[in-house]
Design an enzyme around this catalytic site. Structure first.
Site, PDB file in Angstrom:
ATOM      1  N   LEU A  73      11.812  18.287  42.512  1.00  0.00           N
ATOM      2  CA  LEU A  73      11.676  19.457  41.647  1.00  0.00           C
ATOM      3  C   LEU A  73      12.953  20.284  41.687  1.00  0.00           C
ATOM      4  O   LEU A  73      13.386  20.842  40.675  1.00  0.00           O
ATOM      5  CB  LEU A  73      10.485  20.303  42.093  1.00  0.00           C
ATOM      6  CG  LEU A  73       9.141  19.577  42.213  1.00  0.00           C
ATOM      7  CD1 LEU A  73       8.024  20.559  42.534  1.00  0.00           C
ATOM      8  CD2 LEU A  73       8.817  18.809  40.941  1.00  0.00           C
ATOM      9  N   GLY A 121       9.755  17.005  30.953  1.00  0.00           N
ATOM     10  CA  GLY A 121       9.411  17.341  32.322  1.00  0.00           C
ATOM     11  C   GLY A 121      10.263  18.504  32.784  1.00  0.00           C
ATOM     12  O   GLY A 121      10.857  19.228  31.971  1.00  0.00           O
ATOM     13  N   ALA A 140      13.203  18.642  34.223  1.00  0.00           N
ATOM     14  CA  ALA A 140      14.608  18.553  33.814  1.00  0.00           C
ATOM     15  C   ALA A 140      14.753  18.735  32.305  1.00  0.00           C
ATOM     16  O   ALA A 140      15.599  19.498  31.838  1.00  0.00           O
ATOM     17  CB  ALA A 140      15.198  17.219  34.254  1.00  0.00           C
ATOM     18  N   GLY A 141      13.926  18.037  31.534  1.00  0.00           N
ATOM     19  CA  GLY A 141      14.042  18.089  30.080  1.00  0.00           C
ATOM     20  C   GLY A 141      13.663  19.430  29.493  1.00  0.00           C
ATOM     21  O   GLY A 141      14.388  19.989  28.652  1.00  0.00           O
ATOM     22  N   HIS A 170       6.854   5.428  44.777  1.00  0.00           N
ATOM     23  CA  HIS A 170       6.726   6.812  44.319  1.00  0.00           C
ATOM     24  C   HIS A 170       7.900   7.265  43.456  1.00  0.00           C
ATOM     25  O   HIS A 170       7.717   7.637  42.312  1.00  0.00           O
ATOM     26  CB  HIS A 170       6.588   7.717  45.540  1.00  0.00           C
ATOM     27  CG  HIS A 170       6.518   9.172  45.224  1.00  0.00           C
ATOM     28  ND1 HIS A 170       5.596   9.685  44.337  1.00  0.00           N
ATOM     29  CD2 HIS A 170       7.247  10.244  45.673  1.00  0.00           C
ATOM     30  CE1 HIS A 170       5.751  10.996  44.250  1.00  0.00           C
ATOM     31  NE2 HIS A 170       6.753  11.361  45.035  1.00  0.00           N
ATOM     32  N   HIS A 181       6.458   6.060  49.237  1.00  0.00           N
ATOM     33  CA  HIS A 181       5.876   7.278  49.806  1.00  0.00           C
ATOM     34  C   HIS A 181       4.797   6.900  50.808  1.00  0.00           C
ATOM     35  O   HIS A 181       3.929   6.082  50.513  1.00  0.00           O
ATOM     36  CB  HIS A 181       5.287   8.135  48.691  1.00  0.00           C
ATOM     37  CG  HIS A 181       5.042   9.558  49.096  1.00  0.00           C
ATOM     38  ND1 HIS A 181       4.111   9.907  50.053  1.00  0.00           N
ATOM     39  CD2 HIS A 181       5.608  10.722  48.674  1.00  0.00           C
ATOM     40  CE1 HIS A 181       4.109  11.225  50.191  1.00  0.00           C
ATOM     41  NE2 HIS A 181       5.016  11.740  49.380  1.00  0.00           N
ATOM     42  N   ARG A 206      10.533   9.912  54.428  1.00  0.00           N
ATOM     43  CA  ARG A 206       9.531   9.036  53.838  1.00  0.00           C
ATOM     44  C   ARG A 206       9.774   7.561  54.120  1.00  0.00           C
ATOM     45  O   ARG A 206       8.835   6.805  54.365  1.00  0.00           O
ATOM     46  CB  ARG A 206       9.478   9.273  52.320  1.00  0.00           C
ATOM     47  CG  ARG A 206       8.927  10.632  51.975  1.00  0.00           C
ATOM     48  CD  ARG A 206       9.036  10.946  50.502  1.00  0.00           C
ATOM     49  NE  ARG A 206       8.386  12.224  50.229  1.00  0.00           N
ATOM     50  CZ  ARG A 206       8.363  12.784  49.016  1.00  0.00           C
ATOM     51  NH1 ARG A 206       8.970  12.192  47.994  1.00  0.00           N
ATOM     52  NH2 ARG A 206       7.751  13.937  48.827  1.00  0.00           N
TER      53      ARG A 206
END
Length: 642
Positions: A445, A46, A48-49, A405, A270, A334
């Site tokens: 993100l 993703g 980070a990876g 979420h 969420h 949220r």
């Protein structure tokens, strides 16, 4: 709880604004010629990876990169829709690094480290510059400059976005950087592998055991350090906005090898999800929080009012977030928005067939700026909603309801992003470090890319530069052999139960228990009851689950069986953590601890800490430790968004 000297956060001294720069200078470096001597395992592709694997390879390290999907581009980061925060202040509306830092600390209800959060805010601006250089197609205003919009918990516009597909575009950027290094021979990619265990040699993380999901074979890989970037554990609830393959297994297996698990009960609900529509639904779909910029949340004022929304006049509508929180309105954080939506439904004012929904209405925005402008901002989200529900959100309000979420809890890490196991680093949602008890929208993100592009390249070098290694050969190593043996035994045990209930049945029952008793609100009676229920369900699982097929083959039933086995154990850890935290903070809302206005009421005297849990054995209650949180730059105060 007892303090633990092992929980040394390694927060550098000095003024907050200078900590990261000073720390980077003090870190030991690896000579460029020596970097090629080191191998690093990165689990996850993703944001980070992929960013970590690409950056580490660019520096000269040899990287082995593993993902559970058939392609790195199918990582769950692709599902992030609304945007990414940065303190650029392009809108000239009063933003700054300090304001982003403060909003994040406050949004997390003062349960995160100041030093980590400030570093994140600092790095945020570099992320945007880096992604623009990669060619990420961020939205731009009429003059061609990067555009911004607002997200919950902030009164400024700091969120950069690419329509409603920001995560996808950012992941393509990281994927491109990753595949460049694959082409250069610096990254070796291993798709369709699931991490089954972490291997410890001489007290350090030195490798992993993975299952080849196509052949069923167990494979072993060694390295000088291991980086986990495997996402969150929201699917413990069965229904969540996470991809169905998202799981806790990699992090949980590391926990069983000695990595402390921090704040596992901090699970974000969420507020803007498409409501549940059936018992056998496989997952939930998120409607981006960005929609709350232009959409107005409301319910009928009269309980039980089942008229169509167009038949309910303005005077009979309750815009409950705008009325209760005039300063932030529909853009409260949220956890606050979710609890208020649930409160309205509990009063009988929910809409739709089930009554478990509220309206998100764009009528006023369309009248004000036109349908074309709204379509330009959110078009793909509106299309998604229409395809799933059959309703046209340009003509009728969306129906939304809170759902699981994001997880703020994760493996405990220090300022270097290293866990309590030397050599095991944890990035992104898999660690606990930057969000406290609630994550502000558009910060996931930001953290993933900050960790991968800008933090781990420095801190992992500091570790490798001062560590001497002996060679490890997985084919002859007793530690690797023992790990493979234990995994095979667990697989055979699952396959041999031959019970009468499917894995999905157990997962669904676990999710219902946790949602009811450890979801949006908790209390001691419900948590105690659920602990017993999950414990009984876990024992039944190993006596009555049915897993078809064999372990020497492509077998998705077996894959799911292993993940649900871990979820059942992890569910108990979540509940124990919720029981131990006798306060309300952020998403952890214990009904016994609330203000007169029904907001979360913290207990800073006794619970201003990170709760970190140590595995002590399958039949043993885990040991609980704490890392005290100190606030030297912000004042602890009751959160208010009014």
């Amino acid at each position: 709880m007892k303090a633990d000297t092992k929980l040394d956060a390694k927060i550098p001294a000095g003024p907050l604004e200078e900590k990261w720069d000073r720390y980077r200078f003090d870190l030991k470096l690896v000579n460029p010629a020596n970097k090629k001597k080191f191998e690093i395992i990165v689990v996850g592709t993703g944001l980070a990876g992929a960013s970590a694997a690409a950056t580490l390879a660019e520096l000269g390290y040899h990287v082995k990169n593993f993902c559970i999907q058939d392609s790195p581009r199918r990582a769950h980061s692709i599902a992030a829709q609304g945007g990414i925060n940065a303190a650029k202040n392009y809108a000239n509306d009063g933003d700054s690094v300090w304001r982003l830092f403060y909003d994040t600390i406050k949004g997390g209800d003062f349960r995160a480290r100041e030093a980590n959060v400030y570093r994140l805010a600092q790095i945020s601006n570099h992320i945007i510059d880096h992604c623009v250089a990669q060619g990420i197609p961020f939205a731009r205003d009429y003059g061609g400059f990067l555009d911004n919009r607002s997200f919950g918990g902030a009164q400024v516009s700091r969120t950069f976005y690419a329509k409603g597909q920001t995560g996808q575009q950012l992941l393509i950027g990281a994927y491109s950087a990753l595949m460049r290094q694959v082409s250069n021979g610096m990254v070796k990619l291993f798709p369709r592998r699931e991490m089954m265990d972490l291997v410890i040699v001489d007290g350090k993380a030195r490798g992993i055991v993975v299952r080849n999901l196509i052949t069923g074979e167990m494979e072993t890989y060694d390295a000088h350090a291991v980086v986990l970037a495997t996402g969150g554990y929201g699917n413990v609830f069965n229904l969540s906005t996470n991809a169905m393959a998202s799981n806790v297994t990699a992090a949980f297996r590391a926990y069983k090898k000695g990595a402390y698990f921090a704040n596992p009960c901090f699970t974000q609900i969420h507020p803007t999800c498409i409501p549940v529509h059936g018992t056998f639904q496989s997952k939930l779909t998120l409607m981006s929080e960005s929609l709350r910029n232009d959409g107005r949340v409301w319910v009928p004022k009269k309980p039980g009012d089942k008229r169509l929304p167009g038949d309910i006049p303005e005077s009979e509508r309750d815009y409950f977030l705008e009325n209760k929180y005039p300063s932030f309105g529909n853009l409260v954080p949220r956890d606050v928005a979710s609890r208020n939506a649930k409160e309205q439904c509990d009063k009988g004012k929910g809409v739709g067939e089930t009554g478990l929904a509220v309206y998100l209405d764009f009528e006023d925005a369309i009248k004000q700026v036109g349908e074309n402008v709204i379509a330009g901002k959110y078009g793909n989200l509106f299309e998604m909603y229409k395809k799933i529900t059959g309703e046209n959100p340009y003509r009728a309000p969306m129906m939304i309801f809170p759902a699981v979420h994001y997880t703020m809890g994760g493996l405990w890490v220090d300022y270097n992003l290293m866990s309590t196991i030397p050599g095991l680093f944890v990035l992104g949602e898999a660690n606990f470090s930057d969000h406290g008890a609630n994550r502000l929208g558009a910060s996931a993100l930001m953290q993933g890319l900050a960790d991968g592009y800008f933090v781990i390249p420095y801190t992992i070098g500091g570790y490798l530069a001062q560590t001497s290694f002996s060679n490890v050969n997985p084919s002859i190593s007793s530690e690797f052999k023992q790990s493979v043996k234990q995994i095979h035994e667990k697989v055979e045990k699952l396959l041999s139960v031959n019970g009468k209930r499917t894995v999905s049945e157990f997962h669904r029952e676990l999710g219902l228990i946790l949602w009811e008793h450890c979801g949006m609100s908790r209390n001691e009676e419900g948590l105690s009851k659920s602990l017993s229920m999950v414990n009984n369900l876990r024992h039944e699982y190993w006596e009555n689950v049915y897993v078809p097929g064999t372990g020497k083959d492509f077998n998705q039933s077996l894959e799911n069986a292993g993940r649900v086995a871990d979820f059942l154990e992890f569910g108990e850890l979540m509940i124990n953590d919720a029981l131990a935290r006798k306060e309300s903070c952020g998403c952890h809302f214990n009904t016994a601890f609330q203000t007169e206005e029904n907001e979360a009421k913290r207990d800073d005297e006794n619970f201003c800490h990170v709760a970190a849990w140590e595995y002590t054995g399958d039949a043993q209650k885990p040991n609980s430790h704490k890392e005290s949180l100190s606030f030297e730059n912000v004042e602890l105060s009751q959160r208010s968004y009014k």
